[in-house]
Design a protein around this motif. Structure first.
Motif, PDB file in Angstrom:
ATOM      1  N   THR A  39       0.842  -1.216   0.000  1.00 21.81           N
ATOM      2  CA  THR A  39       0.000   0.000   0.000  1.00 21.81           C
ATOM      3  C   THR A  39       0.869   1.255   0.000  1.00 21.81           C
ATOM      4  O   THR A  39       2.066   1.193   0.341  1.00 21.81           O
ATOM      5  N   GLN A  45      -4.083   0.763  -2.137  1.00 21.02           N
ATOM      6  CA  GLN A  45      -3.515  -0.575  -2.356  1.00 21.02           C
ATOM      7  C   GLN A  45      -2.880  -0.625  -3.743  1.00 21.02           C
ATOM      8  O   GLN A  45      -3.547  -0.475  -4.767  1.00 21.02           O
ATOM      9  N   TRP A  97      -3.454   4.999   2.016  1.00 25.45           N
ATOM     10  CA  TRP A  97      -4.648   4.150   1.980  1.00 25.45           C
ATOM     11  C   TRP A  97      -4.857   3.486   0.631  1.00 25.45           C
ATOM     12  O   TRP A  97      -5.817   2.765   0.443  1.00 25.45           O
TER      13      TRP A  97
END
Length: 636
Positions: free
Chosen positions: A123, A128, A126
């Motif tokens: 990641t 991915q 926040w």
């Protein structure tokens, strides 16, 4: 299984169990350690690889990310490395499915390692960026486990073999006293008493060994005392104390034995007339001293014969039985006897009254009384003629075949195998057959010549070795043809003295090893009386049982029976011929049998003719019997 093997196997099994247990624990711990190490390595790889890939994923640099994955994959032991690029929808995968090197396939197929694996999401804040999957290759774990456990197993095997060898040496040393006890117990069971066992250091074994030694010593003394008691009884019954020769009872018993054997020979009576004059002039002591001197000379003279009997039958008379029937030889022998006695007289007052000799040839139809009567007649004729005279009486028809003719007949029989074989059963008192004694005869031109006729010529012309080897060969052939047959073969005196005979006999027996357990050799007692030590080595090397024939003729052999160690003895007929008579003193015969039993030998009575004799012999510690109560039968 012996105690030695039980202890060795038990200790080796305990060591093997210890090895298996230690090996299993070591194997399990090593496997767990390698599996845990692989799992830790995979997790660390995922973490470090994820940190290295994140900058490339943030800039969408697929080539950079792939380069980092290739570098990590090539530098480690991984089965699979996979990166899923979530934004681009791509996948980067590297796999290595090859089997590990240096490890057997069967070991890999055990499935000891499943391969560590770990997965993580990469990641940025926040966001991915991708999914990373790493699976470790178990090949390195298999290789390390195989190498480590192989070396450990090798060291354990080396230690196992080393411990095995040390245990063998240690147990043999520690259990040697038990082995000595076993050997001594077996010797005691056979009534043989060797040297004492050395005392071991182990306290418990020391007590046992000491007890065994004490018991063996006491038994040896006890058996020796019984042999001495038998010897004392025989001396009392058959020995003349003054001369050390047999007495009249001894001579009568030996005459019966010689006549029943049918081996011929001659009875010689010697009257030393000057002993009476010596007694009157110088007294009892001088006469007894002269008697001993005469006995010594006569004993020395008789040693030239293989078989003989010598006795003092009255105050002034001596008697001899010799295996000689030739008139010329007997005449020379009688003259030599007179000369030896005359040489003992220093200054004879009257040379015409020294000694005379009467000789009679033993006939096949004689009995003891007839033989002694004829011998007395010959002695009286010699005394009437003159001092130093020799008179020989014999039936001319007994000598129609001379020794040279008998020699020629025996040589022809050996060349053409004219021998006719028969056997006589030796039976236990329970009716069980012990063995059969082999008898030989020569059949030529439908005339049968018994062994008693030609055996004197065999001994004289040294044909015994050829004869014995021939007959033993015939016996071995019969034993091979008849599995139930057990034969005893008599050996001649001449053969027993020949080293070459024992060598040839051993070669012959080796060629028939399968039947030797059913062959028995019978040696005449006189062979041991002349050369006992020379016979012990060849007899011990042969794998056949053997016995002593005519046991009891020689006064000095009874106490030596324990050293000889025969399997059986055949009692001389002179000691058992009168057992059925009401006034017979059986103490000596019973003592002889007990002494033989104590030394491990069976006793066999010979020439048993009636059921009454059998019943008496049962009570005298006799083990078996043979005789015309069970007549000989043809074998061939």
């Amino acid at each position: 299984m012996t105690l030695y093997r039980q202890l060795l196997v038990t200790m080796l099994l305990l060591f093997a169990m210890l090895f298996i247990t230690a090996y299993s624990v070591q194997f399990s711990s090593t496997r767990s350690y390698l599996a845990q190490q692989q799992q830790t390595t995979v997790i660390n790889t995922v973490t470090s690889l994820g940190l290295a890939l994140t900058p490339y994923l943030e800039t969408s640099d697929t080539l950079g990310a792939e380069s980092v994955i290739n570098a990590v994959f090539d530098g480690g032991f991984y089965r699979k490395v996979q990166l899923n690029l979530l934004a681009a929808g791509q996948q980067i995968t590297r796999e290595h499915q090859a089997s590990p090197q240096g490890v057997p396939d069967w070991f890999v197929n055990l499935g000891l390692f499943e391969g560590a694996r770990h997965e993580a999401v990469l990641t940025s804040g926040w966001l991915q960026l991708g999914q990373l999957y790493v699976e470790g290759h178990p090949g390195q774990a298999y290789y390390q486990l195989w190498q480590g456990m192989s070396q450990l197993a090798t060291w354990f095997v080396v230690c196992f073999v080393l411990v095995w060898g040390l245990l063998i040496l240690a147990l043999r040393y520690l259990l040697k006293p038990l082995h000595d006890i076993e050997v001594q117990a077996r010797e005691i069971e056979l009534h043989h008493f060797g040297k004492a066992i050395p005392l071991p250091n182990t306290r418990e074994l020391k007590e046992v060994v000491s007890a065994i030694n004490n018991m063996a010593g006491k038994l040896e003394v006890q058996f020796r005392e019984q042999a001495d008691e038998a010897e004392r009884l025989r001396n009392k019954a058959f020995l003349d104390e003054a001369s050390g020769l047999g007495n009249r009872a001894y001579f009568v018993s030996q005459s019966q034995s010689w006549i029943s054997d049918g081996t011929g020979g001659a009875a010689i009576l010697i009257s030393v007339d000057m002993l009476e004059q010596l007694y009157q002039d110088e007294g009892f002591a001088a006469r007894e001293q002269m008697v001993k001197a005469i006995a010594g000379n006569l004993r020395q003279l008789c040693r030239r014969f293989d078989e003989y009997a010598l006795a003092r039958i009255s105050a002034y008379e001596f008697a001899m039985l010799v295996p000689e029937s030739d008139a010329e030889r007997l005449s020379l022998l009688g003259s030599e006897i007179n000369r030896l006695i005359a040489e003992l007289v220093i200054d004879p007052v009257n040379s015409l009254n020294i000694s005379v000799v009467g000789i009679v040839v033993v006939q096949s139809g004689d009995d003891t009384s007839q033989l002694l009567t004829r011998a007395d007649n010959a002695l009286n004729k010699a005394r009437m003629n003159a001092a130093g005279a020799v008179v020989i009486e014999f039936y001319q028809e007994e000598h129609k075949m001379g020794r040279q003719v008998w020699k020629q007949l025996v040589e022809e029989a050996l060349a053409e195998d004219y021998f006719e074989l028969s056997s006589q059963a030796v039976l236990g008192f329970d009716g069980q057959l012990q063995h059969e004694e082999l008898y030989i005869a020569i059949r030529k031109d439908d005339v049968l010549h018994g062994a008693g006729n030609f055996l004197p010529a065999v001994e004289q012309f040294k044909l015994g070795e050829r004869l014995d080897l021939h007959i033993v060969g015939r016996a071995l052939t019969l034993l091979a043809q008849r599995p139930a047959l057990r034969l005893a073969v008599n050996l001649t005196q001449y053969s027993c003295r020949q080293v070459s005979f024992w060598h040839e006999l051993k070669l012959l027996l080796d060629r028939h090893a399968g039947v030797c357990s059913r062959l028995f050799l019978e040696l005449p007692e006189s062979a041991f009386a002349s050369s006992k030590s020379a016979l012990m080595e060849p007899l011990s090397s042969l794998k056949v049982a053997w016995g002593i024939d005519h046991f009891g003729r020689h006064f000095d052999l009874l106490t030596q029976l324990g050293d000889l160690r025969p399997h059986y003895v055949k009692l001389d007929y002179g000691y058992s011929s009168q057992v059925a008579q009401s006034d017979y003193d059986d103490a000596f015969l019973a003592a002889v049998c007990r002494a033989a039993h104590n030394m491990g030998a069976l006793t066999i009575a010979t020439r048993v003719e009636t059921d009454q004799q059998v019943e008496v012999l049962k009570t005298l510690y006799v083990d078996a019997y043979q005789g015309f109560i069970s007549p000989p039968k043809r074998l061939d």
